[in-house]
Design a protein around this motif. Structure first.
Motif, mmCIF file in Angstrom:
data_model
loop_
_atom_site.group_PDB
_atom_site.id
_atom_site.type_symbol
_atom_site.label_atom_id
_atom_site.label_comp_id
_atom_site.label_asym_id
_atom_site.label_seq_id
_atom_site.Cartn_x
_atom_site.Cartn_y
_atom_site.Cartn_z
ATOM 1 N N SER A 61 -75.012 -55.067 31.906
ATOM 2 C CA SER A 61 -73.599 -55.101 31.184
ATOM 3 C C SER A 61 -72.436 -55.360 32.015
ATOM 4 C CB SER A 61 -73.437 -53.662 30.816
ATOM 5 O OG SER A 61 -74.394 -53.212 29.771
ATOM 6 N N LEU A 90 -66.482 -53.646 27.511
ATOM 7 C CA LEU A 90 -68.045 -53.663 28.007
ATOM 8 C C LEU A 90 -68.720 -54.605 27.245
ATOM 9 C CD1 LEU A 90 -70.104 -51.838 29.433
ATOM 10 C CD2 LEU A 90 -70.309 -50.520 27.494
ATOM 11 N N THR A 92 -72.631 -55.753 26.801
ATOM 12 C CA THR A 92 -74.013 -55.317 27.107
ATOM 13 C C THR A 92 -75.083 -56.669 26.823
ATOM 14 O OG1 THR A 92 -73.731 -52.808 26.718
ATOM 15 C CG2 THR A 92 -76.032 -53.774 26.864
ATOM 16 N N GLY A 94 -78.166 -57.162 27.604
ATOM 17 C CA GLY A 94 -79.518 -56.855 27.054
ATOM 18 C C GLY A 94 -80.635 -58.048 27.044
ATOM 19 N N TRP A 120 -70.445 -55.459 37.110
ATOM 20 C CA TRP A 120 -71.874 -55.732 36.534
ATOM 21 C C TRP A 120 -72.663 -54.286 36.603
ATOM 22 C CZ3 TRP A 120 -74.198 -60.864 37.999
ATOM 23 C CH2 TRP A 120 -73.388 -61.778 37.743
ATOM 24 N N LEU A 123 -79.130 -52.632 33.620
ATOM 25 C CA LEU A 123 -79.688 -51.720 32.660
ATOM 26 C C LEU A 123 -80.912 -50.972 33.137
ATOM 27 C CD1 LEU A 123 -79.003 -53.900 29.670
ATOM 28 C CD2 LEU A 123 -77.921 -51.818 30.236
ATOM 29 N N GLN A 127 -84.780 -50.513 29.208
ATOM 30 C CA GLN A 127 -83.696 -50.919 28.256
ATOM 31 C C GLN A 127 -82.983 -51.928 28.848
ATOM 32 O OE1 GLN A 127 -80.818 -47.749 27.256
ATOM 33 N NE2 GLN A 127 -81.819 -46.434 28.444
ATOM 34 N N GLU A 128 -83.810 -52.936 29.523
ATOM 35 C CA GLU A 128 -83.214 -54.017 29.956
ATOM 36 C C GLU A 128 -83.008 -55.046 28.981
ATOM 37 O OE1 GLU A 128 -83.974 -55.134 34.446
ATOM 38 O OE2 GLU A 128 -86.023 -54.209 33.772
ATOM 39 N N THR A 165 -69.615 -46.557 26.090
ATOM 40 C CA THR A 165 -71.239 -46.426 26.139
ATOM 41 C C THR A 165 -71.624 -46.569 27.615
ATOM 42 O OG1 THR A 165 -71.257 -47.161 23.945
ATOM 43 C CG2 THR A 165 -73.154 -47.476 25.274
ATOM 44 N N THR A 166 -72.476 -45.690 27.916
ATOM 45 C CA THR A 166 -73.321 -45.761 29.250
ATOM 46 C C THR A 166 -74.566 -45.676 29.030
ATOM 47 O OG1 THR A 166 -72.881 -43.220 29.590
ATOM 48 C CG2 THR A 166 -71.434 -44.659 30.558
ATOM 49 N N HIS A 167 -75.516 -46.551 29.771
ATOM 50 C CA HIS A 167 -76.720 -46.445 29.468
ATOM 51 C C HIS A 167 -77.698 -45.553 30.565
ATOM 52 C CE1 HIS A 167 -76.793 -49.409 26.311
ATOM 53 N NE2 HIS A 167 -75.854 -50.022 26.826
#
Length: 292
Positions: A61, A90, A92, A94, A120, A123, A127-128, A165-167
């Motif tokens: 992200s 943000l 992401t 992915g 950066w 992730l 969840q990458e 959002t945070t992962h």
């Protein structure tokens, strides 16, 4: 209290400088943060501007935070946002995204100002390769006490949580200290660091170097203070137990995944940026961002 200090590598881009603190030999990550750039303050010539042509990312992200100026963000999932101070962007990546960053026309007409941070976040495992996403969050918690004003950009700090959002557990904040101001630094995060980006400040009475990334010892109680006023970034979060590799704009736990992304970009498999389809940045022979 202080584990070590990282002096960033400075890249002179003509009308402004970018200072890259991590990845570095001494440290490749602080919590999920795997890339920390600080740029400006700078006043660009009238008619000129920032023009970061479309380029790809995977498995990370990006977080853009401005102190001054404005940047137009466009990406391949159709997002458009004009980033301004007080709003966090943000993106992401992915499984893959392409974006561009350019000065708005109004900024070019007046002479763009550039001053801020781009970081950066890697992730986490599992969840990458999630679907790409984008959000711009402007309603962020603000804490004011003892001559200090802090904006919680990500995570939970000083009893307030940002909606961003945070992962994985993440802390990120901008702290403004008046002369004589002080604020405690959260000690619960696995890994923490601070960067003085303007003025002067001390950590536990020790002077911070301008633009240096000061890494705190895990669990150590600390407080920031300033004699004459200063601006400091606080960042960190959960420590990663698996290694991340970095090549150019790609981050992944798998070298094979990075090699696939390199091939995909070279042959045009990534989607185009909506509204900015004509240009792109080719993969460099010797990228400036490389980590083990």
């Amino acid at each position: 209290m202080i584990e070590h200090t990282i002096t960033p590598v400075t890249h002179d881009l003509g009308q402004f400088e970018v200072r890259r603190a991590i990845p570095a030999r001494a440290r490749t990550m602080i919590g999920p943060f795997i890339f920390v750039d600080q740029f400006g303050p700078a006043q660009l010539d009238i008619g000129s501007g920032l023009d970061v042509r479309p380029h790809p990312h995977i498995n990370l992200s990006t977080v853009t935070w401005l102190f001054d100026g404005a940047i137009d963000h466009r990406d391949s999932i159709g997002s458009f946002s004009t980033i301004r101070p007080g709003q966090v962007n943000l993106m992401t990546a992915g499984k893959g995204i392409v974006h561009s960053e350019r000065s708005p026309q109004a900024e070019r007409d007046a002479g763009p100002r550039l001053y801020g941070m781009q970081t950066w976040l890697a992730l986490p495992d599992g969840q990458e390769d999630i679907d790409p996403a984008f959000e711009a969050v402007g309603d962020l918690p603000v804490i004011e006490d003892n001559g200090a004003k802090a904006v919680v950009i990500m995570g939970n700090l000083w009893g307030q949580r940002a909606a961003t959002t945070t992962h994985v557990d993440t802390i990120y904040a901008e702290i403004m200290l008046e002369a004589g101001g002080t604020i405690p630094v959260d000690a619960e995060a696995d890994e923490r660091a601070v960067m003085l980006v303007g003025g002067t400040a001390q950590l536990g009475g020790q002077q911070l170097g301008l633009y240096e990334l000061t890494v705190l010892k895990p669990g150590a109680a600390a407080a920031l203070s300033s004699d004459s006023g200063g601006r400091i970034m606080l960042l960190g979060g959960e420590a990663f137990t698996t290694q991340r590799h970095v090549f150019w704009n790609f981050v992944s736990s798998s070298r094979d995944r990075i090699n696939q992304a390199k091939e995909d970009w070279s042959v045009g498999r990534f989607p185009a940026v909506v509204g900015d389809e004509e240009e792109w940045i080719p993969i460099p022979t010797k990228p400036k961002t490389v980590a083990p």
